[in-house]
Design a protein around this motif. Sequence first.
Motif, short mmCIF file in Angstrom:
data_model
loop_
_atom_site.label_atom_id
_atom_site.label_comp_id
_atom_site.label_asym_id
_atom_site.label_seq_id
_atom_site.Cartn_x
_atom_site.Cartn_y
_atom_site.Cartn_z
N SER A 1 -2.71 9.39 2.96
CA SER A 1 -2.20 8.31 3.57
C SER A 1 -3.01 8.05 4.74
O SER A 1 -3.06 6.66 5.36
CB SER A 1 -0.68 8.80 4.09
OG SER A 1 -0.10 9.22 2.87
N TYR A 2 -3.35 8.94 5.66
CA TYR A 2 -4.32 8.61 6.87
C TYR A 2 -5.35 7.66 6.48
O TYR A 2 -5.70 6.95 7.12
CB TYR A 2 -4.69 9.83 7.56
CG TYR A 2 -3.65 10.28 8.53
CD1 TYR A 2 -4.10 9.98 9.92
CD2 TYR A 2 -2.43 10.99 8.15
CE1 TYR A 2 -2.87 10.27 10.81
CE2 TYR A 2 -1.60 11.23 9.28
CZ TYR A 2 -1.88 10.97 10.57
OH TYR A 2 -0.99 11.24 11.57
N ILE A 3 -6.28 8.02 5.37
CA ILE A 3 -7.40 7.52 5.21
C ILE A 3 -7.12 5.80 4.83
O ILE A 3 -7.69 5.01 5.06
CB ILE A 3 -7.96 8.12 3.82
CG1 ILE A 3 -8.55 9.33 3.80
CG2 ILE A 3 -9.23 7.08 3.03
CD1 ILE A 3 -9.04 9.98 2.82
N VAL A 4 -5.91 5.75 4.03
CA VAL A 4 -5.62 4.44 3.67
C VAL A 4 -5.08 3.54 4.93
O VAL A 4 -5.78 2.44 5.01
CB VAL A 4 -4.46 4.42 2.45
CG1 VAL A 4 -3.72 3.05 2.51
CG2 VAL A 4 -4.87 4.92 1.22
N TYR A 5 -4.28 4.19 5.68
CA TYR A 5 -3.84 3.32 6.99
C TYR A 5 -4.79 3.33 7.86
O TYR A 5 -4.98 2.41 8.65
CB TYR A 5 -2.72 4.06 7.40
CG TYR A 5 -1.29 3.71 6.39
CD1 TYR A 5 -1.12 2.48 6.16
CD2 TYR A 5 -0.77 4.83 5.89
CE1 TYR A 5 -0.05 2.36 5.26
CE2 TYR A 5 0.30 4.65 4.99
CZ TYR A 5 0.63 3.33 4.65
OH TYR A 5 1.55 3.12 3.61
N THR A 6 -5.72 4.18 8.18
CA THR A 6 -6.96 3.97 8.93
C THR A 6 -7.84 2.77 8.48
O THR A 6 -8.10 1.88 9.32
CB THR A 6 -7.98 5.43 9.01
OG1 THR A 6 -7.16 6.34 9.52
CG2 THR A 6 -9.05 5.11 9.92
N MET B 1 0.59 -1.17 0.04
CA MET B 1 0.00 -0.13 0.03
C MET B 1 0.89 1.22 0.08
O MET B 1 0.82 2.29 -0.60
CB MET B 1 -0.88 -0.05 1.00
CG MET B 1 -1.90 1.02 1.12
SD MET B 1 -2.93 0.81 -0.31
CE MET B 1 -3.67 -0.80 -0.17
N GLN B 2 1.98 1.25 0.90
CA GLN B 2 3.06 2.35 0.76
C GLN B 2 3.41 2.61 -0.86
O GLN B 2 3.60 3.59 -1.02
CB GLN B 2 4.19 1.93 1.71
CG GLN B 2 4.98 3.09 1.61
CD GLN B 2 6.28 2.90 2.69
OE1 GLN B 2 6.89 1.89 2.45
NE2 GLN B 2 6.39 3.86 3.31
N GLY B 3 3.79 1.34 -1.26
CA GLY B 3 4.31 1.54 -3.00
C GLY B 3 3.17 2.27 -3.61
O GLY B 3 3.54 2.93 -4.70
N PHE B 4 1.78 1.88 -3.35
CA PHE B 4 0.79 2.24 -4.19
C PHE B 4 0.82 3.85 -3.93
O PHE B 4 0.62 4.54 -4.95
CB PHE B 4 -0.54 1.80 -3.72
CG PHE B 4 -1.63 2.13 -4.43
CD1 PHE B 4 -2.14 1.64 -5.93
CD2 PHE B 4 -2.59 3.19 -4.02
CE1 PHE B 4 -3.03 1.75 -6.71
CE2 PHE B 4 -3.66 3.62 -4.84
CZ PHE B 4 -3.92 2.69 -6.10
N ILE B 5 0.67 4.48 -2.84
CA ILE B 5 0.67 5.86 -2.46
C ILE B 5 1.88 6.73 -2.86
O ILE B 5 1.64 7.40 -3.65
CB ILE B 5 0.71 6.18 -1.06
CG1 ILE B 5 -0.72 5.17 -0.51
CG2 ILE B 5 0.39 7.50 -0.56
CD1 ILE B 5 -0.58 5.44 1.18
N THR B 6 3.15 6.20 -2.92
CA THR B 6 4.07 6.90 -3.15
C THR B 6 4.60 6.67 -4.65
O THR B 6 5.18 7.87 -5.35
CB THR B 6 5.57 6.13 -2.62
OG1 THR B 6 5.67 5.08 -2.93
CG2 THR B 6 5.48 6.45 -1.06
N ILE C 1 3.28 7.81 10.76
CA ILE C 1 4.50 8.82 11.05
C ILE C 1 5.19 8.88 9.68
O ILE C 1 5.70 9.92 9.37
CB ILE C 1 5.24 8.07 12.26
CG1 ILE C 1 4.51 8.15 13.45
CG2 ILE C 1 6.35 9.05 12.58
CD1 ILE C 1 4.83 7.45 14.68
N SER C 2 5.74 7.72 9.34
CA SER C 2 6.44 7.77 7.92
C SER C 2 6.07 8.63 6.99
O SER C 2 6.61 9.40 6.27
CB SER C 2 6.83 6.32 7.74
OG SER C 2 7.49 6.39 6.36
N GLU C 3 4.74 8.47 6.66
CA GLU C 3 4.22 8.93 5.45
C GLU C 3 3.65 10.55 5.78
O GLU C 3 3.80 11.37 4.80
CB GLU C 3 2.53 8.39 5.11
CG GLU C 3 2.59 7.08 4.66
CD GLU C 3 3.52 6.71 3.26
OE1 GLU C 3 3.74 7.69 2.52
OE2 GLU C 3 4.04 5.77 3.08
N SER C 4 3.74 10.85 6.99
CA SER C 4 3.63 12.31 7.41
C SER C 4 4.80 13.00 7.05
O SER C 4 4.64 14.17 6.77
CB SER C 4 3.30 12.26 9.03
OG SER C 4 2.05 11.80 9.42
#
Length: 503
Positions: free
Chosen positions: A312-317, A271-276, A354-357
């Motif tokens: 990022s917050y939406i996805v990780y929530t 998911m991180q790869g998807f966002i970045t 925290i990382s995405e922020s």
Amino acid sequence: MDNKGSRIKYNLISSLVCQIVIISLSFILPSLYIRIFGSEGHGVLSLVKDVFAYMCILEAGVGLATTQALYKRLGNNDHNGANSVLSATDRYYKKTGVLYAAIILVVAVIYSYLRPLPEGIDGHTMFALFMLNAIPSLFRFFIQMKYTILMEADGRKYVINNSETVVQLLSGIGKLAVLFLTDNILYIQLVYCVIALFQLAYLYFYAKRRYKWLDLKTKPDFEAVSQKDSVLVHKLSGMVFNNTDLILITSICDYGATSVYAVYRMFFATMQGFITSIASSFSFALGQLFHTDREKFDKMFNAYETFYITVSYIVYTLMGVFLLPLIQIYTTDNGEVNYTNVPLMLLFVLMNLISESKLPINGIIEYSGDFKNTRSHAIWEMIINLSVSVVALKCLGICGAIIGTIAALVYRCIVTIHYSNVKILKRSQMCTYKIIIVNAMVFALVMAIFFVDAFSNVSFGKLLIYGVLNSAWIVPLYILVNFIFNRKAFKTVFELYMEKKKQ
């Protein structure tokens, strides 16, 4: 940014397609690995993959320094300057390629013959796994990597994405065929090795054909990439964040624990790869704009930072609420190891938030090339990460690895937000903190209602229904709260849309 719109669009579409393919395969293949090779076999494959990811630090300093140097030159159509930068990069890659090969050989020997291996995997098999991973990596070092950097800095990431999509599809089909026809773990890696070589060859010939002006015999501009050592420190810190945990868990715990951690990390990393990947679709435009129009850049960056953190917050929530039951379904046929770990899930969510922020504001350092003055931040992050992780691992098991990473991330987030806002952008650091605090409040509210195990042990059908119904109010809530507290970002996006519509 207007004249780069088509490349941004192509990058965005290709990134979405590529990530959908990767996510789909990520759901299928690791589950089969666990069932066919067992948890420890899956742990071995994850370890080998991480060792090579870690080895990328040898080129990371040159790669990012080159990208930063190319932003200004490509933005001003300075082809001679770009040639000088790439000529210097080419020489650095050839030197470090030899070192890379030597280190890989040593690491392969250590893990294959000097450390205990799980049942069913002998030393020769382990060594062969390392070598099959090494072949495409060495090709990148000596021949292809400089061309990839040029394409990314020029906004042609879509070419790389499209080739990666094909590679993922072909290698995924090949791996599935291997898994159904044989249980030989070596064939899994052989399939990827062969297909990856074809991809690298394609990118090489594309760059040669597309950039007719490219001349690596130009006098090298070593000064343009002189910050490569400082950049290396930053990238090393990133590699410690992304890859050290798995290696430490394997060393201190066992391959079973490695498999548990790898499954959780797989979902979050995907998911991180998807966002970045979506963000990287237009990062080249921001990088060039930073050097050509700072007033417009400041306006664009505020919108980018707001929407990146919000998404990022939406996805990780949503992952925090619905991922644990999905992992339970995903690993249901494996009786060797218990993959349900509530604290681990919560820690993964917090770590990624925290990382995405800090990721958007960290990009300011990359755009500006201010690596030397901030390398101490990266050094302290590594020290905190490694020291806390080792101690916490011994006391708390695999959760300890993430606690160490979170401790380091909190430090790095604070210093990066301050430095990038105050020293480079010349604005209050509260611009970033306001976005984080607003989204953190919504996250806290949602987690207070559900927590990470609210839907544990439900069927996939019910989980899908719960996910759709609750997403229908969680996503609008995030958007509404951010609209109330940061209308400038929404106004900027609206103005861009209206300008585009008039064209």
